[in-house]
Design an enzyme around this catalytic site. Structure first.
Site, mmCIF file in Angstrom:
data_model
loop_
_atom_site.group_PDB
_atom_site.id
_atom_site.type_symbol
_atom_site.label_atom_id
_atom_site.label_comp_id
_atom_site.label_asym_id
_atom_site.label_seq_id
_atom_site.Cartn_x
_atom_site.Cartn_y
_atom_site.Cartn_z
ATOM 1 N N LEU B 15 0.837 -1.203 0.000
ATOM 2 C CA LEU B 15 0.000 0.000 0.000
ATOM 3 C C LEU B 15 0.869 1.250 0.000
ATOM 4 O O LEU B 15 1.023 1.911 1.010
ATOM 5 C CB LEU B 15 -0.917 0.000 1.224
ATOM 6 C CG LEU B 15 -2.096 -0.971 1.199
ATOM 7 C CD1 LEU B 15 -2.999 -0.707 2.391
ATOM 8 C CD2 LEU B 15 -2.893 -0.831 -0.088
ATOM 9 N N HIS B 16 1.450 1.570 -1.145
ATOM 10 C CA HIS B 16 2.243 2.796 -1.226
ATOM 11 C C HIS B 16 1.340 3.934 -1.680
ATOM 12 O O HIS B 16 0.122 3.799 -1.691
ATOM 13 C CB HIS B 16 3.467 2.598 -2.123
ATOM 14 C CG HIS B 16 3.123 2.316 -3.547
ATOM 15 N ND1 HIS B 16 3.095 3.299 -4.498
ATOM 16 C CD2 HIS B 16 2.769 1.175 -4.169
ATOM 17 C CE1 HIS B 16 2.753 2.755 -5.662
ATOM 18 N NE2 HIS B 16 2.548 1.469 -5.482
ATOM 19 N N THR B 17 1.932 5.056 -2.039
ATOM 20 C CA THR B 17 1.123 6.251 -2.284
ATOM 21 C C THR B 17 0.042 6.089 -3.344
ATOM 22 O O THR B 17 -1.073 6.538 -3.167
ATOM 23 C CB THR B 17 2.018 7.419 -2.725
ATOM 24 O OG1 THR B 17 3.170 7.398 -1.916
ATOM 25 C CG2 THR B 17 1.302 8.728 -2.564
#
Lengths: 589, 89
Positions: B15-17
């Protein structure tokens, strides 16, 4: 005093170039934040104080972004976009407000705790991507803290010229606000090649070396230092011979730079003598003199909305007339293209709600889709009184020089016709009043895809056309470059853009109408030769870019540029085209 | 209505940007309150930064709690977004 010993430290080279100057240490005040309890009845006041700081921070970032949109590299715009997003994130807005109420403590300590928590969380993750977000968050929080405690804010004006900034870590906004005349170089303990501060330092041409033990530097007594951003060296108290060596290297760099700026006095022409006209984009009317010095042949784009933005209210006809007349006179017969007010829509205006002009914006209300909203000519046609007074002022000034009208955001020929008709009516009106006017050219801004597509009809009714590449690219690709989630789709060199420009030039040539390109592409060394090859003979760029554009043009032969454009037009994938152009334009030095 | 569902992070980078932004964006159209729980931590899913704070990597299991009038549709949208790896597949 005896000569202190020369000390050389090796760090990580981040941004090229040589910086020589005196050290200035930056301290991060984060560690000494007092924790104060707040009486229950004062809590709402504290929340208000926080909201105000948030509001001011948002204004800062929007201001910086606006500035960078016109001048700076696209990376900066995207980074600032991320910051704006963060300032609107519930974590920063509601979570902190709730905590102020819940814990009844001063905002500073709550913001500080949140940041510490965030830092701690990510300190275990080796992912540089997360690290970068933390730095952005620290940056944003520092800005908020700065507004909560104005005294602690670093004031760039207080920093002497030729300073080498030494800090544990740089945050992007500090780097954005630093000017290259004040700051000779940056040296930090933390920070990597891909950090936002690094990108910005490179874009600004400020040398930067990281991975240097700043705490150690603090213990060394020193008067001057050299930063070699190409090799990653930091030299304290350089010996005379070292200093001399680096001054030589720096001189070499400057020589190259001077070669570029020198071309401002040369003719804007290709190697084989093909002439190109270079104009300046202008916001502040007072800068007319300096742009002539930079070698501009006139003003290709005067963003008249500046008159409104700087005062936050619409200037009267008389005020406008005085300004336009003075500009026209100072230009001594060189063209002055006045783009009528480009206001409204996504060109956000921070008019105070109690200003008499706030009404214009309030009746439109909040637009769900401001980029496609009531802006520029749409706004002016909605409020004919504004258009009327501006056209009157321009026509009255027309006898004092070579004044032209440029209509922004045209999406249909009818808009252009209305402006032409109004101009004719006003001319008659003025004649009746005994006021002299001169013939005036009316040009059409091509920045909406529809006007690019019908340009064959449009050029017949315009005296000239002006391609605004920034908006055209954004509308054609449906990508907002300040939105980090899609900014990688924003290609000023997209094949569709080249084809559209080609189409516009072909139509304009058929009817012998001049085409001028304004916007960032006109100052991009990768785009200029292609534009030249596509048949563009007039460029309008910000005054400081004129020497660079001239320098670029003077390296090319017109036939080579045409061949380059022909080849470029065959590409169908944005990425491939960009690679091709960057290789082709790099090869010619 | 209140719905609880477990979803798996399938995309390689976790769950990155970008996924976080995608979640926040899709929730802008929905009214329900949405919470993500991961490793004893519960956060507001409308905050990009809070989602990042979970630091959920590939194959993490996230408990999604949705409460509100359009809970069903909201949950369906979230599950699909996770399944489709936020368009990164």
């Amino acid at each position: 005093m005896s000569q202190a010993e020369e000390v050389i430290l090796r760090g990580l080279p981040i941004s090229k170039g040589i910086g020589i100057g005196s050290p200035v240490f930056f301290f991060n005040a984060d560690d000494e934040i007092p924790e104060i309890s707040i009486a229950k009845k004062e809590v709402e006041k504290e929340v208000q104080r926080y909201r105000r700081a948030l509001f001011l921070s948002r204004q800062d970032v929007e201001g910086l972004q606006k500035m960078s949109l016109n001048e700076g590299p696209p990376e900066i715009v995207a980074i600032l976009g991320t910051h704006l997003e963060m300032l609107q994130d519930p974590l920063i807005t509601t979570v902190i407000e709730d905590k102020i109420r819940q814990l009844q403590r001063n905002t500073e300590s709550i913001v500080h705790h949140l940041i510490e928590e965030y830092k701690l969380k990510f300190s275990t993750l080796q992912d540089h991507y997360f690290q970068e977000r933390v730095r952005d968050l620290i940056d944003v929080s520092r800005r908020i803290l700065g507004h909560l405690r104005p005294l602690d804010k670093v004031k760039w004006v207080d920093i002497p010229h030729h300073s080498v900034i030494l800090a544990h870590e740089l945050v992007p906004s500090e780097t954005i606000e630093a000017s290259s005349t004040q700051v000779s170089a940056f040296v930090t303990s933390a920070g990597g090649i891909t950090s936002h501060a690094a990108i910005i330092a490179r874009a600004k041409g400020i040398p930067y070396v990281a991975n240097v033990d700043i705490k150690l530097l603090k213990r060394i007594e020193m008067q001057s230092m050299i930063v070699d951003g190409s090799q990653g060296l930091v030299i304290m108290n350089p010996q005379r011979s070292t200093l001399k060596k680096y001054q030589e290297i720096k001189k070499g760099h400057l020589e190259k730079f001077r070669l570029i700026s020198h071309s401002s006095h040369l003719r804007g022409e290709t190697v084989d003598g093909f002439e190109v006209r270079l104009f300046a984009n202008l916001e502040n009317p007072k800068e007319v003199d300096s742009l002539v010095k930079n070698g501009a042949e006139g003003v290709g784009l005067f963003r008249s909305e500046y008159l409104f933005l700087s005062k936050k209210m619409f200037p009267s006809e008389e005020e406008q007339f005085q300004i336009y007349r003075r500009m026209a006179k100072n230009l001594k017969g060189r063209p002055l293209v006045i783009r009528i007010f480009d206001i409204g829509g996504d060109k956000k205006i921070d008019v105070l709600p109690d200003s008499p002009d706030a009404w214009y914006f309030q009746t439109i209300g909040t637009e769900a889709n401001p980029a496609l909203g009531c802006r520029a000519i749409r706004f002016l046609l909605r409020y004919p009184n504004l258009l009327h007074s501006q056209l009157r002022a321009i026509l009255r000034a027309s006898v004092f020089g070579e004044v032209q009208i440029l209509v922004p955001m045209v999406s249909d020929i009818s808009e252009l016709r209305i402006v032409r008709e109004k101009t004719r009516e006003i001319r008659e009106e003025l004649e009746k009043e005994g006021i002299e006017t001169a013939p005036i050219s009316i040009g059409c801004m091509i920045e909406v895809p529809s006007s690019a597509i019908i340009c064959d009809a449009l050029v017949q009714e315009s005296d000239f056309v002006s391609i605004g590449t920034n908006d055209l690219v954004q509308y054609v690709l449906a990508a907002d470059r300040s939105n980090p989630a899609v900014s990688d789709l924003y290609f000023a060199t997209h094949p569709s853009i080249l084809r559209l420009i080609h189409m516009i030039v072909t139509s304009a040539n058929r009817f012998c109408k001049p085409v001028i390109v304004c916007g960032e592409s006109a100052a991009d060394p990768m785009m200029v030769p292609v534009l030249l090859g596509l048949g563009i003979r007039e460029f309008s760029v910000s005054a400081r870019h004129i020497p660079l554009v001239k320098h670029t043009i003077r390296k090319w032969r017109i036939l080579e540029a045409c061949r380059l454009a022909e080849q470029a037009l065959e590409y169908t994938v944005a990425h491939d085209l960009r690679q091709f152009l960057s290789a082709a334009t790099d090869a010619i030095v | 209505m209140k719905l609880v569902h477990k979803v798996k992070v399938k995309n390689a980078l976790g769950l990155h940007t970008r996924p976080a932004a995608a979640i926040v964006k899709l929730l802008q159209l929905r009214k329900s309150s949405v919470l993500f729980t991961y490793k004893d931590e519960t956060i507001n899913a409308r905050s990009i930064m809070s989602i990042l704070m979970l630091a959920a990597k590939k194959n993490s299991l996230i408990t999604v709690t949705v409460e509100g009038d359009d809970a069903e549709l909201t949950m369906a949208n979230i599950v699909r977004a996770f399944d489709e790896e936020f368009g990164e597949k």
